[in-house]
Scaffold this motif. Structure first.
Motif, short mmCIF file in Angstrom:
data_model
loop_
_atom_site.label_atom_id
_atom_site.label_comp_id
_atom_site.label_asym_id
_atom_site.label_seq_id
_atom_site.Cartn_x
_atom_site.Cartn_y
_atom_site.Cartn_z
N GLY A 20 88.20 20.02 5.20
CA GLY A 20 86.74 19.57 5.56
C GLY A 20 86.90 18.33 6.64
O GLY A 20 86.07 18.23 7.27
N ASP A 21 88.03 17.52 6.51
CA ASP A 21 88.17 16.65 7.25
C ASP A 21 88.40 17.36 8.94
O ASP A 21 88.77 18.46 9.15
N THR A 22 88.28 16.28 9.67
CA THR A 22 88.36 16.95 11.35
C THR A 22 89.95 16.05 11.72
O THR A 22 90.16 15.12 11.35
N VAL A 23 90.62 17.08 12.20
CA VAL A 23 91.84 16.58 13.08
C VAL A 23 91.93 16.72 14.30
O VAL A 23 91.01 17.56 14.87
N TYR A 24 92.97 15.90 15.18
CA TYR A 24 92.79 16.06 16.68
C TYR A 24 94.02 16.61 17.12
O TYR A 24 95.18 15.85 16.83
N GLU A 25 94.00 17.34 18.12
CA GLU A 25 95.38 17.97 18.57
C GLU A 25 95.45 17.68 19.90
O GLU A 25 94.16 17.92 20.73
N ILE A 26 96.34 17.20 20.66
CA ILE A 26 96.53 17.01 22.03
C ILE A 26 97.25 18.21 22.66
O ILE A 26 98.22 18.43 22.19
N LEU A 27 96.55 19.06 23.54
CA LEU A 27 96.77 19.98 24.05
C LEU A 27 97.05 19.84 25.63
O LEU A 27 96.41 19.16 26.17
N ASN A 79 95.09 23.83 36.82
CA ASN A 79 95.72 22.46 36.99
C ASN A 79 96.48 22.08 35.72
O ASN A 79 96.12 22.22 34.96
N HIS A 80 97.32 20.92 36.09
CA HIS A 80 98.07 20.45 34.91
C HIS A 80 97.09 19.02 34.31
O HIS A 80 96.81 18.33 35.09
N TYR A 81 96.92 19.26 32.96
CA TYR A 81 96.05 18.26 32.51
C TYR A 81 96.14 18.29 30.88
O TYR A 81 96.94 19.49 30.29
N PHE A 82 95.93 17.31 30.23
CA PHE A 82 95.90 17.04 28.86
C PHE A 82 94.38 16.87 28.35
O PHE A 82 93.66 16.32 29.01
N TYR A 83 94.26 17.55 26.91
CA TYR A 83 92.96 17.22 26.36
C TYR A 83 93.23 16.90 24.93
O TYR A 83 93.93 17.41 24.38
#
Length: 197
Positions: free
Chosen positions: A132-139, A145-149
């Motif tokens: 139920g927690d939220t985790v964060y993944e860098i993609l 275009n080349h980018y991260f989010y």
């Protein structure tokens, strides 16, 4: 590599059994305990007494109540009644509240002792998240275009070594996985700088 999710330090042990090793601070955390027969006891540097006997003695010395109790359960019922009827407005209400605090403190001490023993044995595991927690993944994207989010996901399941989110299992030490928004944002900013964005 330092595990990014392991931040808990071993806590200083509060529970002790040996009165001779205790100072005043340690005694404050260990003055109430449960003996091998399941009875609540009170101890200090001079006495070690059953909590019921202590409360009965206080009732006899400090009140005019001449009540006899047929059993431990009968005594406990009377104490509950005193709290309900008197609160802390009478001496017997105060004694009943004191007795209640003795056994409550003893139960809390025993629960803490259980977890401290597990920690000392290396058997206490603290996971970085729960279902139920939220985790964060860098993609990273390269088209168009080349980018991260940062992508947020709800935790679906956890195990000793991995977390399941977005219907996939990832190890806790997966380099793109973060358990706080702040940690993910800091890593994203660093990744952007490292890649000239």
């Amino acid at each position: 590599m330092k595990e990014k999710w392991i931040e808990a330090e071993q806590m200083k042990r509060l529970t002790m059994d040996n009165l001779e090793e205790m100072g005043m601070f340690s005694l404050a955390h260990n003055c109430c305990y449960i003996d091998e027969n399941g009875n609540t006891r009170y101890r200090d540097f001079e006495i070690d007494i059953d909590a019921r006997e202590l409360a009965k003695g206080m009732l006899k010395e400090m009140t005019e109540d001449a009540v006899s109790f047929e059993s431990d359960e009968d005594f406990d019922d009377w104490m509950g009644c005193y709290i309900g009827e008197d609160g802390i407005c009478t001496q017997r209400g105060l004694i009943a509240t004191f007795y209640q605090n003795l056994w409550a403190m003893a139960e809390l001490r025993e629960k803490l002792k259980y977890y401290e023993d597990l920690e000392e044995q290396g058997r206490l595991l603290v996971l970085p998240c729960k279902v139920g927690d939220t985790v964060y993944e860098i993609l990273e994207e390269t088209v168009p275009n080349h980018y991260f989010y940062i992508s947020e996901h709800k935790v679906q399941d956890v195990s000793v070594k991995a977390v399941k989110y977005a219907d996939e299992w990832e190890q806790y030490d997966y380099e793109n996985l973060y358990f706080t928004r702040e940690g993910a944002e800091a890593a994203l900013e660093k990744r952007r700088k490292d890649n000239g964005f």
